[in-house]
Design a protein around this motif. Structure first.
Motif, PDB file in Angstrom:
ATOM      1  N   ASP A  42     -61.344  28.941 -31.443  1.00  0.00           N
ATOM      2  CA  ASP A  42     -60.171  28.066 -31.534  1.00  0.00           C
ATOM      3  C   ASP A  42     -59.196  28.315 -30.388  1.00  0.00           C
ATOM      4  OD1 ASP A  42     -59.194  30.537 -32.233  1.00  0.00           O
ATOM      5  OD2 ASP A  42     -58.389  29.932 -34.180  1.00  0.00           O
ATOM      6  N   SER A  43     -59.594  29.189 -29.440  1.00  0.00           N
ATOM      7  CA  SER A  43     -58.692  29.531 -28.342  1.00  0.00           C
ATOM      8  C   SER A  43     -59.496  30.053 -27.164  1.00  0.00           C
ATOM      9  CB  SER A  43     -57.679  30.583 -28.817  1.00  0.00           C
ATOM     10  OG  SER A  43     -56.864  31.013 -27.750  1.00  0.00           O
ATOM     11  N   SER A  86     -49.734  31.615 -14.614  1.00  0.00           N
ATOM     12  CA  SER A  86     -50.136  32.983 -14.945  1.00  0.00           C
ATOM     13  C   SER A  86     -50.592  33.027 -16.393  1.00  0.00           C
ATOM     14  CB  SER A  86     -48.981  33.964 -14.724  1.00  0.00           C
ATOM     15  OG  SER A  86     -47.852  33.590 -15.490  1.00  0.00           O
ATOM     16  N   ILE A  87     -51.331  34.066 -16.725  1.00  0.00           N
ATOM     17  CA  ILE A  87     -51.904  34.194 -18.065  1.00  0.00           C
ATOM     18  C   ILE A  87     -50.800  34.468 -19.085  1.00  0.00           C
ATOM     19  CG2 ILE A  87     -53.482  35.548 -19.501  1.00  0.00           C
ATOM     20  CD1 ILE A  87     -55.089  36.069 -16.883  1.00  0.00           C
ATOM     21  N   ILE A  88     -50.765  33.650 -20.132  1.00  0.00           N
ATOM     22  CA  ILE A  88     -49.706  33.741 -21.133  1.00  0.00           C
ATOM     23  C   ILE A  88     -50.029  34.769 -22.207  1.00  0.00           C
ATOM     24  CG2 ILE A  88     -48.467  32.440 -22.913  1.00  0.00           C
ATOM     25  CD1 ILE A  88     -48.919  29.920 -21.201  1.00  0.00           C
ATOM     26  N   LYS A  89     -51.281  34.798 -22.661  1.00  0.00           N
ATOM     27  CA  LYS A  89     -51.643  35.710 -23.750  1.00  0.00           C
ATOM     28  C   LYS A  89     -53.134  36.003 -23.681  1.00  0.00           C
ATOM     29  CE  LYS A  89     -52.746  32.086 -27.133  1.00  0.00           C
ATOM     30  NZ  LYS A  89     -52.521  31.589 -28.504  1.00  0.00           N
ATOM     31  N   LYS A  90     -53.580  36.971 -24.461  1.00  0.00           N
ATOM     32  CA  LYS A  90     -55.003  37.263 -24.576  1.00  0.00           C
ATOM     33  C   LYS A  90     -55.665  36.259 -25.517  1.00  0.00           C
ATOM     34  CE  LYS A  90     -54.925  42.148 -23.410  1.00  0.00           C
ATOM     35  NZ  LYS A  90     -55.406  43.509 -23.740  1.00  0.00           N
ATOM     36  N   HIS A  91     -56.945  35.998 -25.266  1.00  0.00           N
ATOM     37  CA  HIS A  91     -57.707  35.030 -26.037  1.00  0.00           C
ATOM     38  C   HIS A  91     -59.007  35.663 -26.532  1.00  0.00           C
ATOM     39  CE1 HIS A  91     -55.410  31.328 -24.839  1.00  0.00           C
ATOM     40  NE2 HIS A  91     -55.049  32.133 -23.864  1.00  0.00           N
ATOM     41  N   PRO A  92     -59.602  35.099 -27.585  1.00  0.00           N
ATOM     42  CA  PRO A  92     -60.888  35.625 -28.059  1.00  0.00           C
ATOM     43  C   PRO A  92     -62.045  35.311 -27.118  1.00  0.00           C
ATOM     44  CG  PRO A  92     -60.224  33.735 -29.376  1.00  0.00           C
ATOM     45  CD  PRO A  92     -59.058  34.080 -28.508  1.00  0.00           C
ATOM     46  N   GLU A 114     -59.831  42.239 -18.912  1.00  0.00           N
ATOM     47  CA  GLU A 114     -58.479  42.692 -19.242  1.00  0.00           C
ATOM     48  C   GLU A 114     -57.760  41.661 -20.098  1.00  0.00           C
ATOM     49  OE1 GLU A 114     -55.144  44.868 -16.631  1.00  0.00           O
ATOM     50  OE2 GLU A 114     -55.282  42.726 -16.199  1.00  0.00           O
ATOM     51  N   SER A 115     -58.093  40.374 -19.922  1.00  0.00           N
ATOM     52  CA  SER A 115     -57.354  39.283 -20.564  1.00  0.00           C
ATOM     53  C   SER A 115     -57.970  38.822 -21.872  1.00  0.00           C
ATOM     54  CB  SER A 115     -57.270  38.087 -19.601  1.00  0.00           C
ATOM     55  OG  SER A 115     -56.697  38.476 -18.370  1.00  0.00           O
ATOM     56  N   VAL A 116     -59.132  39.332 -22.227  1.00  0.00           N
ATOM     57  CA  VAL A 116     -59.775  38.933 -23.471  1.00  0.00           C
ATOM     58  C   VAL A 116     -59.395  39.912 -24.576  1.00  0.00           C
ATOM     59  CG1 VAL A 116     -61.937  40.258 -23.235  1.00  0.00           C
ATOM     60  CG2 VAL A 116     -61.960  38.028 -24.389  1.00  0.00           C
ATOM     61  N   GLU A 117     -59.356  39.418 -25.799  1.00  0.00           N
ATOM     62  CA  GLU A 117     -59.072  40.292 -26.938  1.00  0.00           C
ATOM     63  C   GLU A 117     -60.167  41.346 -27.112  1.00  0.00           C
ATOM     64  OE1 GLU A 117     -58.748  37.693 -30.267  1.00  0.00           O
ATOM     65  OE2 GLU A 117     -56.848  36.790 -29.600  1.00  0.00           O
ATOM     66  N   ASP A 118     -59.847  42.441 -27.773  1.00  0.00           N
ATOM     67  CA  ASP A 118     -60.860  43.449 -28.071  1.00  0.00           C
ATOM     68  C   ASP A 118     -62.010  42.811 -28.844  1.00  0.00           C
ATOM     69  OD1 ASP A 118     -59.387  45.402 -26.834  1.00  0.00           O
ATOM     70  OD2 ASP A 118     -58.462  46.144 -28.681  1.00  0.00           O
ATOM     71  N   ASP A 119     -63.210  43.098 -28.415  1.00  0.00           N
ATOM     72  CA  ASP A 119     -64.451  42.554 -28.978  1.00  0.00           C
ATOM     73  C   ASP A 119     -64.612  41.064 -28.685  1.00  0.00           C
ATOM     74  OD1 ASP A 119     -66.810  43.512 -30.291  1.00  0.00           O
ATOM     75  OD2 ASP A 119     -66.315  42.200 -31.975  1.00  0.00           O
ATOM     76  N   LYS A 161     -66.219  42.550 -25.023  1.00  0.00           N
ATOM     77  CA  LYS A 161     -65.358  43.637 -24.566  1.00  0.00           C
ATOM     78  C   LYS A 161     -65.624  44.874 -25.422  1.00  0.00           C
ATOM     79  CE  LYS A 161     -60.562  44.529 -23.229  1.00  0.00           C
ATOM     80  NZ  LYS A 161     -59.184  43.959 -23.161  1.00  0.00           N
ATOM     81  N   ARG A 162     -66.737  45.519 -25.091  1.00  0.00           N
ATOM     82  CA  ARG A 162     -67.149  46.738 -25.784  1.00  0.00           C
ATOM     83  C   ARG A 162     -67.639  47.742 -24.742  1.00  0.00           C
ATOM     84  NH1 ARG A 162     -71.303  43.890 -30.077  1.00  0.00           N
ATOM     85  NH2 ARG A 162     -69.755  42.841 -31.405  1.00  0.00           N
ATOM     86  N   ASN A 163     -67.305  48.992 -24.938  1.00  0.00           N
ATOM     87  CA  ASN A 163     -67.792  50.061 -24.052  1.00  0.00           C
ATOM     88  C   ASN A 163     -67.542  49.732 -22.574  1.00  0.00           C
ATOM     89  OD1 ASN A 163     -68.907  51.437 -26.359  1.00  0.00           O
ATOM     90  ND2 ASN A 163     -70.638  49.999 -26.284  1.00  0.00           N
TER      91      ASN A 163
END
Length: 356
Positions: A42-43, A86-92, A114-119, A161-163
């Motif tokens: 959704d994002s 510029s990048i506003i927020k992190k996304h999935p 760096e800009s993606v959410e964890d996992d 975004k793992r390891n």
């Protein structure tokens, strides 16, 4: 120092347009989503976003587009996809269409992670003949679990975004930082035009520029500011310079390179597509216009620069331009200026002077 990004549209906007139509990587990007290999989100953050094919599952409110090249940013805006600086927020999910230069691409891989959410997922699409295999290998150095699919002679590869190799990621992020190039004395960065050298054509043009340039000037397609730097270094009569550049990453370097002259002349910077028209009128204009759009020769770009320059000159104003020797710009110069001459023929290039 002045910064301007919006100018009056002179009716030429879109003259060099539909640049995404021949890029199969845009269509291929959505292939793993459409086959179910990746779930829809959704994002999304879309780095180096391009206009073109977007599936019906993607809505404008779901997509944050980042694009530093003004003609491509304008295309996205016209198609209803807002572009942010510029990048506003992190996304999935982070989507990426990498550029040709490898260090610039590595920096974008690091920025995407760096800009993606964890996992979250980083999804990349590259044409096979544009370094897709190397690109996939590089992403694997940062995120070891990489999967891929092929479509339209492109490779789409993705990783969660793992390891993450965080030390290497920080190192690659630094690739995009402006830095002093000792051999040129100019500040530059990977991926911008002639980033680690003085362009031969620009040097040839600078060698032909007269010392008596004065008044209000403009630099069309200024890059990192080499030509304006040369003019301001020796022409004391120049009162103002408008610096037009379509690539925001180059313009940032130009501001750093020209900062020492801010007390000597009024400098205004435009992140702008010159073919859309410029302000004026000017006493003189200098230009080393681009003649490629991606891999394709686009001689209409130079012709558009000539027309725009002519419309923006004072009577008897002077236009100085360098071009590849084989490009037929003489007819355009004759049409739009009262007279022109060839000042130099050397190293496969030619330098023109035209008088309004």
């Amino acid at each position: 120092m002045n910064l301007a990004s919006n100018l009056q549209d002179h009716g030429n906007r879109g003259k060099i347009r539909d640049m995404s139509d021949n890029n199969p990587a845009i269509t291929a990007l959505w292939h793993p989503f459409q086959t179910g290999a990746i779930a829809w989100s959704d994002s999304y953050l879309f780095l180096r976003a391009r206009a073109g094919y977007f599936p019906e599952q993607i809505k404008p409110g779901q997509l944050e587009c980042i694009q530093t090249f003004k003609p491509f940013a304008d295309e996205l805006e016209r198609a209803g996809w807002p572009v942010t600086a510029s990048i506003i927020k992190k996304h999935p999910v982070v989507l990426l269409l990498p550029p040709p230069q490898r260090d610039e691409t590595r920096a974008l891989f690091a920025l995407a992670l760096e800009s993606v959410e964890d996992d979250g997922l980083v999804v990349v699409s590259m044409q096979n003949d544009a370094g897709a295999k190397s690109g996939e290998s590089d992403l694997r150095k940062l995120a070891p679990e990489v999967h891929s699919l092929s479509k339209n002679k492109c490779r789409v590869f993705w990783a969660r975004k793992r390891n993450i190799a965080r030390e290497l990621m920080q190192s690659w992020l630094a690739f995009d930082q402006p830095r002093l190039i000792e051999s040129t004395g100019m500040i530059s960065r990977p991926g911008v035009f002639a980033w680690d050298r003085i362009d031969v054509a620009s040097k040839l043009l600078s060698d032909q520029l007269p010392v008596d340039l004065s008044g209000q000037g403009a630099d069309l397609g200024a890059g990192t500011g080499y030509l304006t730097h040369f003019v301001l270094s020796r022409s004391a009569g120049v009162k103002t310079m408008d610096i037009y550049e379509a690539e925001a990453r180059s313009l940032e370097c130009a501001k750093l390179n020209l900062a020492p002259f801010e007390t000597k002349a009024g400098l205004t910077y435009f992140w702008h597509d010159v073919t859309a028209g410029i302000r004026g009128p000017y006493d003189f204009i200098i230009s080393n216009p681009p003649f490629h759009m991606g891999r394709e020769e686009a001689r209409a770009l130079g012709q558009a620069f000539i027309e725009v320059a002519a419309k923006s000159m004072k009577p008897k104003g002077r236009f100085y331009m360098v071009a590849n020797r084989h490009l037929p710009y003489e007819a355009s110069l004759e049409k739009h200026f009262s007279e022109f001459s060839v000042l130099a023929l050397q190293d496969g290039f030619k330098v023109f002077q035209a008088i309004k």
